[in-house]
Every structure is written in C-alpha cells, then in structure tokens.
Motif scaffolding. Sequence first.
Motif, PDB file in Angstrom:
ATOM      1  N   VAL A 135      16.510  62.667   7.480  1.00 38.70           N
ATOM      2  CA  VAL A 135      15.754  62.422   6.254  1.00 38.70           C
ATOM      3  C   VAL A 135      14.379  63.052   6.427  1.00 38.70           C
ATOM      4  O   VAL A 135      13.626  62.678   7.334  1.00 38.70           O
TER       5      VAL A 135
ATOM      6  N   LYS B 243      10.115  58.195   3.586  1.00 37.93           N
ATOM      7  CA  LYS B 243      11.104  58.333   4.663  1.00 37.93           C
ATOM      8  C   LYS B 243      11.174  57.085   5.547  1.00 37.93           C
ATOM      9  O   LYS B 243      12.241  56.499   5.739  1.00 37.93           O
ATOM     10  N   THR B 244      10.029  56.705   6.106  1.00 33.19           N
ATOM     11  CA  THR B 244      10.006  55.570   7.025  1.00 33.19           C
ATOM     12  C   THR B 244      10.299  54.265   6.296  1.00 33.19           C
ATOM     13  O   THR B 244      10.945  53.367   6.852  1.00 33.19           O
TER      14      THR B 244
ATOM     15  N   LEU C 129      13.968  53.933   6.121  1.00 34.01           N
ATOM     16  CA  LEU C 129      14.504  53.530   7.421  1.00 34.01           C
ATOM     17  C   LEU C 129      14.274  52.041   7.668  1.00 34.01           C
ATOM     18  O   LEU C 129      15.161  51.328   8.142  1.00 34.01           O
TER      19      LEU C 129
ATOM     20  N   ASP D  92      13.098  56.963  14.181  1.00 33.37           N
ATOM     21  CA  ASP D  92      11.914  57.250  13.374  1.00 33.37           C
ATOM     22  C   ASP D  92      10.999  58.213  14.125  1.00 33.37           C
ATOM     23  O   ASP D  92      10.283  57.795  15.037  1.00 33.37           O
ATOM     24  N   GLU D  93      11.024  59.493  13.757  1.00 31.05           N
ATOM     25  CA  GLU D  93      10.179  60.512  14.390  1.00 31.05           C
ATOM     26  C   GLU D  93      10.224  60.378  15.919  1.00 31.05           C
ATOM     27  O   GLU D  93       9.179  60.238  16.571  1.00 31.05           O
TER      28      GLU D  93
ATOM     29  N   VAL E  88      14.720  60.144  10.936  1.00 29.47           N
ATOM     30  CA  VAL E  88      13.593  60.433  10.054  1.00 29.47           C
ATOM     31  C   VAL E  88      12.661  61.395  10.780  1.00 29.47           C
ATOM     32  O   VAL E  88      12.266  61.149  11.923  1.00 29.47           O
ATOM     33  N   THR E  89      12.328  62.500  10.133  1.00 28.90           N
ATOM     34  CA  THR E  89      11.455  63.489  10.762  1.00 28.90           C
ATOM     35  C   THR E  89      10.751  64.310   9.693  1.00 28.90           C
ATOM     36  O   THR E  89      11.167  64.338   8.533  1.00 28.90           O
ATOM     37  N   HIS E  90       9.664  64.972  10.097  1.00 29.63           N
ATOM     38  CA  HIS E  90       9.018  65.941   9.216  1.00 29.63           C
ATOM     39  C   HIS E  90       9.171  67.343   9.782  1.00 29.63           C
ATOM     40  O   HIS E  90       8.692  68.308   9.200  1.00 29.63           O
TER      41      HIS E  90
END
Length: 349
Positions: free
Chosen positions: A30, A38-39, A42, A159-160, A191-193
């Motif tokens: 995501v 995003k977070t 999650l 999460d990242e 979840v990442t950017h």
Amino acid sequence: MSLDARLGLRMGTLDLDVEIHAETGETIAVLGPNGAGKTTALRALAGLAPIDTGYIRLNGEMLDDGAAVNVAPERRSVGVVFQDSLLFPHLSALENVAFGLRSRGRTRSDARRAARVALDRVDLGAVADAKPRTLSGGQTQRVALARALATEPALLLLDEPLAALDQSARSTVRRELRQQLSTVEGVRILVTHDPFDAAALADRLVIVEGGRVVQTGSFAEISAQPRSAYVAELVGVNLLRGNSDGGRVVLDSGAALVVATAVVGAVSTVFHPRAVSLHSLEPTGSPRNVMAGRVSGIERLGDRVRVQVAGPIPLVAEITPAALTDLALGEGSPVWAALKATDIAVFPS
C-alpha cells in the motif's frame, strides 16, 4: 486464507474509504503520499483503529463490521511489524519474541521454545540473549519480524519496515525480508512510500491518495499506465494528459505531442525520462517532438542524472553525469528536448 476489507473511517482531516482484497501467499504493498491514509488503513486491519463503516473479513471471519462486531487486536490472527520495531529495551531478543506468545496465553517455557524457533527462522539464533541496544538496525527489524511470525498469523502487517534503516543496510535487509516473506503462509500487507521496496517485495500495489484507492495492479501494470501525477512520479515516468486526434495529442497547456498510437479522445501519455534526449542547440533528424525549455531542477541518482525541464511541455529527462557536464547545464539553463513519437505510450484517460 484471504482478506476482504472495506475500511471507512474519519480521523482528523482524513476521510478514509479504501478496499483491500488479497489471497493467501500474496504480498500487497500500500503506497501513497504522506497523509494519504496508508498507516491508518493498516491500524484498522490490526484492530487499533475501529472502522466507522465497511467490514474486515479474514478467512471468512468478521473482525469488524463498523457496528456490533469489533474483535479485539489480541484476538485477531494478525501480526504487526512497526516502523521503529517497538522492541522492549530491557528484554533480550528471545524474551521480546516470547512476549507476543505469552500475551496470547502460551506458557513461559512453551513461548521460549517457540521464540527460539522463530529467531532461527530469521537467522538470529546466535543473538537470542542480546538486548536491542546491542543489535544493528537490520537485526532489530528481524527480531520484530520474528515476534510477528511466531504467532503464525493469518495476516501479517508491515508498516514501513525498512524506513529506519540507512541506505547501506537497506538493500541487504530488503533482500532478506523478501526471502522471509516468501515462506510466510497467509496474507502479507506492506505499507511503504518507497517504490523500490514495493517493487522488490510485493506482488501487487494499491495506491492510496486522499483516503481513496486511485490505482491497483502489478508494478509493471502501474508503470505502463499511471493514473495520477503522484503515481507517475512514484514509478519514475512522465505523465501528460490531453486530447488526441489519432496522431497528435493537444495537452491541457495547449502544446502538442506527435504520437504513433491511433487513440482518439481524452488520453494520458506516458514516456520514460530515458527516452528524452537533451541538446544545447535545436536538434535535427528523426525525432518528431522537439521542444525548447529551461532547466528547473537537477537531481543526481547514482550514475544517472534527472533533469527537470520547464516549458510548454514540462518533462523530466534522464542523462549521464558526463552528458550533464558536456551540455554545461545548470538551474535556469536554456535547453532543447527531443522525443520520438514511438517512445510515447498513449491510453484513454
């Protein structure tokens, strides 16, 4: 195993309404800009942020329906790896992993046995007695992963997981994480950017902007047809919109691109920065699109340089450091850009 979720909730200025569907053995990434939700999505899946509307079903079991049903986080078959690992500093690696098992009712001895197995699984059995402060950033993330995997969750949330690592460690841990995820049964949500993390770790991408899903698909599918400026920048391509008569696309700015695709109507055009050549003088020859502009930005990326060109057709070109020197380009420099019609992909908007 499967995940079927529609997450509707409001938190501050965020109005989240996204759908996520995944099957066993699938890793979903995501992605989205800061504040996209995003977070929060999650956290909703983990049970840390109850939804207002929608549903979360894991293997057919309703975990949250936005009303009467809201299964507590500790009762969900969900494992979470947080960005900063959240290990207890006073506990050893083994005790950190065992804590998750103890919290789910396992005896102390049973939890420690299972924790050793989990640490061995991520190649950290040798540091079982070490405290988090003595471990590297990559090792602490692997301990956090072991803690999540030890409970054998049907849904693994990350999460990242690589954001806190420096660049030197990131590629190594990314490779290790990919190997570990391939052995995990159930659904994995990342979840990442970072598009590199997504491309390396995920089977499918879900792009979220402003609390809504704007695009989903494989990295190749999204790269070929990005649906927003953010997505185009994310995957590193140029995206311009306009109207096509079947051989020429008039952009929203009024400028035009010659294309080789006979699509008529409202379209999006996509081309890679490497397809753009830069010149100090107006070029001649085969390129059907020759455009004057000025350099508005220069970004060095290893052995390549990305040059932003402002003008009637704003674009990004990718050249070598040697070419940058030869062209003597700097901020504000005049420049000519050339682009072949056959290098432009066109698809209906």
